[in-house]
Design an enzyme around this catalytic site. Structure first.
Site, PDB file in Angstrom:
ATOM      1  N   TRP A  25      43.352   3.950 -26.368  1.00  0.00           N
ATOM      2  CA  TRP A  25      43.821   3.767 -27.735  1.00  0.00           C
ATOM      3  C   TRP A  25      44.653   2.493 -27.820  1.00  0.00           C
ATOM      4  CZ3 TRP A  25      42.714   5.290 -32.414  1.00  0.00           C
ATOM      5  CH2 TRP A  25      43.645   5.097 -33.447  1.00  0.00           C
ATOM      6  N   ILE A  26      44.309   1.614 -28.768  1.00  0.00           N
ATOM      7  CA  ILE A  26      45.019   0.355 -28.954  1.00  0.00           C
ATOM      8  C   ILE A  26      45.720   0.392 -30.308  1.00  0.00           C
ATOM      9  CG2 ILE A  26      44.810  -2.153 -29.110  1.00  0.00           C
ATOM     10  CD1 ILE A  26      44.092  -1.024 -26.359  1.00  0.00           C
TER      11      ILE A  26
ATOM     12  N   ASP B 173      29.550 -11.233 -31.815  1.00  0.00           N
ATOM     13  CA  ASP B 173      29.659 -10.633 -33.153  1.00  0.00           C
ATOM     14  C   ASP B 173      31.115 -10.728 -33.599  1.00  0.00           C
ATOM     15  OD1 ASP B 173      29.023  -9.357 -35.498  1.00  0.00           O
ATOM     16  OD2 ASP B 173      28.817  -7.363 -34.621  1.00  0.00           O
TER      17      ASP B 173
END
Length: 278
Positions: A83-84, A185
């Site tokens: 989790w960031i 991307d």
């Protein structure tokens, strides 16, 4: 089929919070005891969809100065990441520019990539080539143009202009000095802020090629500040032909969006084709 925490190897008693915003996957914030995860889930993804993404994140992670979420594990229908979460600081934008520059200073031995991957959920075909212009034409533009033809999205003029540009790419695109590692991307939604304002990259579609290819996507939908770009250009040279190169690279992403999301992207495709094929 519904989300399976057991399949993802997560405590089935964990707190699961849906996250909105993704066009392709279901996304969740998972809280399990003292650990937090980001979980991407798709009921029926293309084969090896998440495994390939995990491999690409690992490649980016090995570049000094580049940060990505840690890959915990991946499977046929899921990708589990660390989790960031964080807030921008006074140095985040400059650090983002430095991180992109570090990525583009990572040199490969060929143009392209050793295996196919994805742009969105669409196949992105790869090969190892000595010529970037050859690779870009045959493995980026041509497959999207052919896909658009099959989907009935290529009226006569658009089709004629697209194949004309393909036949004359070497008139517009120079060969880069070296094969640079590309995110593939890099729109503004594919980086996020972690602790202490550190920028992290997500959702790669990597290959080795011209750094201007990433810059084309960065410019296509906006979101990158002058502070970021000024820091980037301290490390990476901007070619004199930039203004004529960037739209040709943007054409790939616009064709991909045309194929995935529809004719709303057709006028943008036509605007670029008119520039090079009139």
């Amino acid at each position: 089929m519904a989300l399976s925490l057991k399949e993802a190897g997560v405590d089935e008693n964990a707190e699961v919070i849906p996250i909105s915003g993704g066009d392709i996957n279901q996304s969740y914030h998972v809280r399990s005891e003292n650990t937090e995860y980001f979980l991407k889930w798709h009921d029926d993804p293309p084969p090896l969809f998440f495994q390939k993404e995990a491999k690409q994140l690992t490649i980016l992670e090995n570049v000094s100065g580049v940060h990505v979420p840690e890959v915990i594990r991946s499977g046929d229908r899921y990708l589990l990441l660390s989790w960031i979460e964080g807030s921008q600081t006074s140095t985040t934008e400059e650090n983002l520019g430095a991180s992109i520059a570090a990525l583009h200073q990572e040199e490969g031995t060929y143009f392209g990539f050793a295996e196919d991957n994805f742009i969105g959920t669409m196949p992105q075909y790869n090969a190892e080539k000595k010529s970037w212009v050859e690779f870009y034409g045959a493995y980026r533009l041509l497959p999207q143009i052919e896909e658009a033809c099959q989907r009935g999205k290529m009226p006569k003029k658009r089709r004629k202009q697209a194949f004309h540009l393909l036949d004359h790419l070497d008139q517009w695109l120079p060969e880069p000095n070296y094969p640079a590692l590309l995110h593939g991307d890099l729109w503004a939604g594919n980086w996020m802020v972690g602790q202490e304002g550190v920028p992290y990259f997500i959702d790669p579609a990597i290959s080795y090629g011209d750094p201007a290819y990433d810059r084309a996507m960065m410019a296509l939908f906006g979101g990158y500040s002058s502070r970021t770009m000024d820091r980037y250009y301290m490390e990476v040279e901007r070619p004199s032909e930039e203004a004529s190169i960037i739209p040709i690279y943007q054409l790939y992403f616009l064709f991909a969006h045309l194929n995935m999301f529809g004719e709303m992207y057709g006028p943008s495709v036509d605007r670029i084709l008119n520039k090079y094929s009139s």
